[in-house]
Motif scaffolding. Sequence first.
Motif, PDB file in Angstrom:
ATOM      1  N   VAL A  43       0.884  -1.160   0.000  1.00 58.11           N
ATOM      2  CA  VAL A  43       0.000   0.000   0.000  1.00 58.11           C
ATOM      3  C   VAL A  43       0.924   1.212   0.000  1.00 58.11           C
ATOM      4  O   VAL A  43       1.789   1.352   0.866  1.00 58.11           O
ATOM      5  CB  VAL A  43      -0.938   0.013   1.227  1.00 58.11           C
ATOM      6  N   ASP A  44       0.758   2.059  -0.994  1.00 56.06           N
ATOM      7  CA  ASP A  44       1.631   3.205  -1.204  1.00 56.06           C
ATOM      8  C   ASP A  44       0.840   4.492  -1.070  1.00 56.06           C
ATOM      9  O   ASP A  44      -0.316   4.564  -1.486  1.00 56.06           O
ATOM     10  CB  ASP A  44       2.240   3.116  -2.609  1.00 56.06           C
ATOM     11  N   HIS A  45       1.465   5.499  -0.481  1.00 50.78           N
ATOM     12  CA  HIS A  45       0.880   6.844  -0.475  1.00 50.78           C
ATOM     13  C   HIS A  45       1.306   7.524  -1.771  1.00 50.78           C
ATOM     14  O   HIS A  45       2.500   7.650  -2.042  1.00 50.78           O
ATOM     15  CB  HIS A  45       1.361   7.639   0.744  1.00 50.78           C
ATOM     16  N   ILE A  46       0.347   7.937  -2.570  1.00 51.77           N
ATOM     17  CA  ILE A  46       0.631   8.570  -3.856  1.00 51.77           C
ATOM     18  C   ILE A  46       1.491   9.805  -3.638  1.00 51.77           C
ATOM     19  O   ILE A  46       2.525   9.984  -4.271  1.00 51.77           O
ATOM     20  CB  ILE A  46      -0.685   8.916  -4.584  1.00 51.77           C
ATOM     21  N   ASN A  62      -5.415   8.998  -1.166  1.00 52.92           N
ATOM     22  CA  ASN A  62      -3.973   9.145  -1.358  1.00 52.92           C
ATOM     23  C   ASN A  62      -3.280   7.770  -1.286  1.00 52.92           C
ATOM     24  O   ASN A  62      -2.075   7.691  -1.175  1.00 52.92           O
ATOM     25  CB  ASN A  62      -3.374  10.100  -0.317  1.00 52.92           C
ATOM     26  N   LEU A  63      -4.059   6.705  -1.363  1.00 46.59           N
ATOM     27  CA  LEU A  63      -3.499   5.352  -1.292  1.00 46.59           C
ATOM     28  C   LEU A  63      -3.653   4.648  -2.632  1.00 46.59           C
ATOM     29  O   LEU A  63      -4.624   4.879  -3.357  1.00 46.59           O
ATOM     30  CB  LEU A  63      -4.210   4.527  -0.209  1.00 46.59           C
ATOM     31  N   GLN A  64      -2.683   3.806  -2.931  1.00 46.85           N
ATOM     32  CA  GLN A  64      -2.747   2.967  -4.122  1.00 46.85           C
ATOM     33  C   GLN A  64      -1.999   1.678  -3.842  1.00 46.85           C
ATOM     34  O   GLN A  64      -1.168   1.614  -2.938  1.00 46.85           O
ATOM     35  CB  GLN A  64      -2.136   3.668  -5.338  1.00 46.85           C
ATOM     36  N   TYR A  65      -2.328   0.643  -4.616  1.00 52.20           N
ATOM     37  CA  TYR A  65      -1.549  -0.589  -4.576  1.00 52.20           C
ATOM     38  C   TYR A  65      -0.426  -0.442  -5.586  1.00 52.20           C
ATOM     39  O   TYR A  65      -0.642  -0.013  -6.717  1.00 52.20           O
ATOM     40  CB  TYR A  65      -2.409  -1.797  -4.946  1.00 52.20           C
ATOM     41  N   LEU A  66       0.782  -0.786  -5.162  1.00 53.54           N
ATOM     42  CA  LEU A  66       1.941  -0.683  -6.029  1.00 53.54           C
ATOM     43  C   LEU A  66       2.772  -1.943  -5.838  1.00 53.54           C
ATOM     44  O   LEU A  66       2.937  -2.410  -4.695  1.00 53.54           O
ATOM     45  CB  LEU A  66       2.749   0.560  -5.636  1.00 53.54           C
ATOM     46  N   LEU A  67       3.269  -2.501  -6.939  1.00 55.19           N
ATOM     47  CA  LEU A  67       4.144  -3.659  -6.804  1.00 55.19           C
ATOM     48  C   LEU A  67       5.244  -3.348  -5.796  1.00 55.19           C
ATOM     49  O   LEU A  67       5.771  -2.227  -5.775  1.00 55.19           O
ATOM     50  CB  LEU A  67       4.769  -4.029  -8.140  1.00 55.19           C
ATOM     51  N   LYS A  73      11.506   1.244  -5.043  1.00 51.66           N
ATOM     52  CA  LYS A  73      12.218   2.176  -5.918  1.00 51.66           C
ATOM     53  C   LYS A  73      11.717   3.604  -5.751  1.00 51.66           C
ATOM     54  O   LYS A  73      12.483   4.549  -5.775  1.00 51.66           O
ATOM     55  CB  LYS A  73      12.054   1.774  -7.384  1.00 51.66           C
ATOM     56  N   LYS A  74      10.405   3.741  -5.576  1.00 52.57           N
ATOM     57  CA  LYS A  74       9.781   5.058  -5.473  1.00 52.57           C
ATOM     58  C   LYS A  74      10.223   5.790  -4.212  1.00 52.57           C
ATOM     59  O   LYS A  74      10.448   6.987  -4.229  1.00 52.57           O
ATOM     60  CB  LYS A  74       8.256   4.910  -5.481  1.00 52.57           C
ATOM     61  N   SER A  75      10.350   5.070  -3.129  1.00 51.19           N
ATOM     62  CA  SER A  75      10.741   5.637  -1.841  1.00 51.19           C
ATOM     63  C   SER A  75       9.803   6.784  -1.461  1.00 51.19           C
ATOM     64  O   SER A  75       8.593   6.614  -1.490  1.00 51.19           O
ATOM     65  CB  SER A  75      12.206   6.089  -1.888  1.00 51.19           C
ATOM     66  N   ASN A  76      10.334   7.959  -1.110  1.00 52.67           N
ATOM     67  CA  ASN A  76       9.502   9.105  -0.710  1.00 52.67           C
ATOM     68  C   ASN A  76       9.313  10.101  -1.844  1.00 52.67           C
ATOM     69  O   ASN A  76       9.215  11.294  -1.626  1.00 52.67           O
ATOM     70  CB  ASN A  76      10.133   9.817   0.508  1.00 52.67           C
ATOM     71  N   LYS A  77       9.248   9.601  -3.063  1.00 50.68           N
ATOM     72  CA  LYS A  77       9.065  10.475  -4.225  1.00 50.68           C
ATOM     73  C   LYS A  77       7.649  10.334  -4.747  1.00 50.68           C
ATOM     74  O   LYS A  77       6.991   9.327  -4.518  1.00 50.68           O
ATOM     75  CB  LYS A  77      10.064  10.105  -5.331  1.00 50.68           C
ATOM     76  N   THR A  78       7.182  11.334  -5.476  1.00 48.10           N
ATOM     77  CA  THR A  78       5.847  11.247  -6.076  1.00 48.10           C
ATOM     78  C   THR A  78       5.928  10.536  -7.404  1.00 48.10           C
ATOM     79  O   THR A  78       6.959  10.452  -8.020  1.00 48.10           O
ATOM     80  CB  THR A  78       5.240  12.649  -6.293  1.00 48.10           C
TER      81      THR A  78
END
Length: 78
Positions: A43-46, A62-67, A73-78
């Motif tokens: 569960v990722d914060h967009i 502000n939530l999404q499912y992300l692999l 890889k995304k870390s704290n980036k948008t």
Amino acid sequence: HIHAANEAKRRAAKVNATPKWLTKYDFEQIQAFYKNRPDGYHVDHIVPLRGKEVRGLHVLWNLQYLLAIENIKKSNKT
């Protein structure tokens, strides 16, 4: 100890980013979103809760499912 400190910071950011105006229904929807997470996904914060340029809210929209690998890889980036 470093991992525990980072987890504590993450939990604190989540609490601080949760609006006081959320209803019981909103909390139930967020819990259901986490519970229904597909296998292999996070569960990722967009908009990240601890972003450098902007900080998001801990709300359903502000939530999404992300692999998992993509979320790491995304870390704290948008």
